[in-house]
Design a protein around this motif. Structure first.
Motif, PDB file in Angstrom:
ATOM      1  N   LYS A  29      -9.486   6.924  -0.430  1.00 22.06           N
ATOM      2  CA  LYS A  29      -8.543   6.667   0.656  1.00 22.06           C
ATOM      3  C   LYS A  29      -7.154   7.220   0.358  1.00 22.06           C
ATOM      4  N   ASN A  30      -7.012   7.911  -0.773  1.00 23.91           N
ATOM      5  CA  ASN A  30      -5.690   8.444  -1.157  1.00 23.91           C
ATOM      6  C   ASN A  30      -4.621   7.355  -1.127  1.00 23.91           C
ATOM      7  N   THR A  31      -4.946   6.194  -1.644  1.00 24.19           N
ATOM      8  CA  THR A  31      -4.045   5.055  -1.541  1.00 24.19           C
ATOM      9  C   THR A  31      -3.942   4.323  -2.881  1.00 24.19           C
ATOM     10  N   SER A  50      -0.517  11.902   0.963  1.00 29.43           N
ATOM     11  CA  SER A  50      -1.112  13.088   1.577  1.00 29.43           C
ATOM     12  C   SER A  50      -1.595  14.027   0.485  1.00 29.43           C
ATOM     13  N   SER A  55       0.849  -1.192   0.000  1.00 31.25           N
ATOM     14  CA  SER A  55       0.000   0.000   0.000  1.00 31.25           C
ATOM     15  C   SER A  55       0.879   1.235   0.000  1.00 31.25           C
ATOM     16  N   ALA A  99       0.141   5.208   0.901  1.00 34.09           N
ATOM     17  CA  ALA A  99      -0.785   6.251   1.332  1.00 34.09           C
ATOM     18  C   ALA A  99      -0.203   7.613   0.992  1.00 34.09           C
TER      19      ALA A  99
END
Length: 120
Positions: free
Chosen positions: A75-77, A25, A21, A23
């Protein structure tokens, strides 16, 4: 400014699976192309996979049919599902973000990397 944090690396036996994953910002994640690269000791950085802002996907020849890149903009992922892992997949895996797919190899934003080790 985009900050990227990878997770999900580890030790797995050949033939196994892992999901990485990344992530991100920032509120503009959905507009970025995202990519995964890897670097093994003594080797050059290698392109693994990329996904455009529109969801088009691209893969390196060595991982086609085994790895799948996907993204969840809510989820900005971005994810990298890795199946049928081989010892030669052992490397540090990096996440990258760029304005377009065409600029992903020279991406401005990179994560710190996560180690993937595949034992034989």
């Amino acid at each position: 400014q985009v900050q990227l944090v990878e997770s999900g690396g580890g030790l797995v036996q050949a033939g196994g699976s892992l999901r990485l994953s990344c992530a991100a910002s920032g509120r503009t994640f959905s507009s970025y192309a995202m990519g995964w690269f890897r670097q093994a000791p003594g080797k050059e950085r290698e392109f693994v996979a990329a996904i455009s802002s529109g969801g088009s996907t691209y893969y390196g020849d060595s991982v086609k049919g085994r790895f799948t890149i996907s993204r969840d903009n809510a989820k900005n992922t971005v994810y990298l599902q890795m199946n049928s892992l081989k010892p030669e997949d052992t490397a540090v895996y990096y996440c990258a973000a760029a304005p377009t797919i065409g600029t992903i190899r020279g991406a401005r934003y990179w994560g710190q990397g996560t180690q993937v080790t595949v034992s034989s």
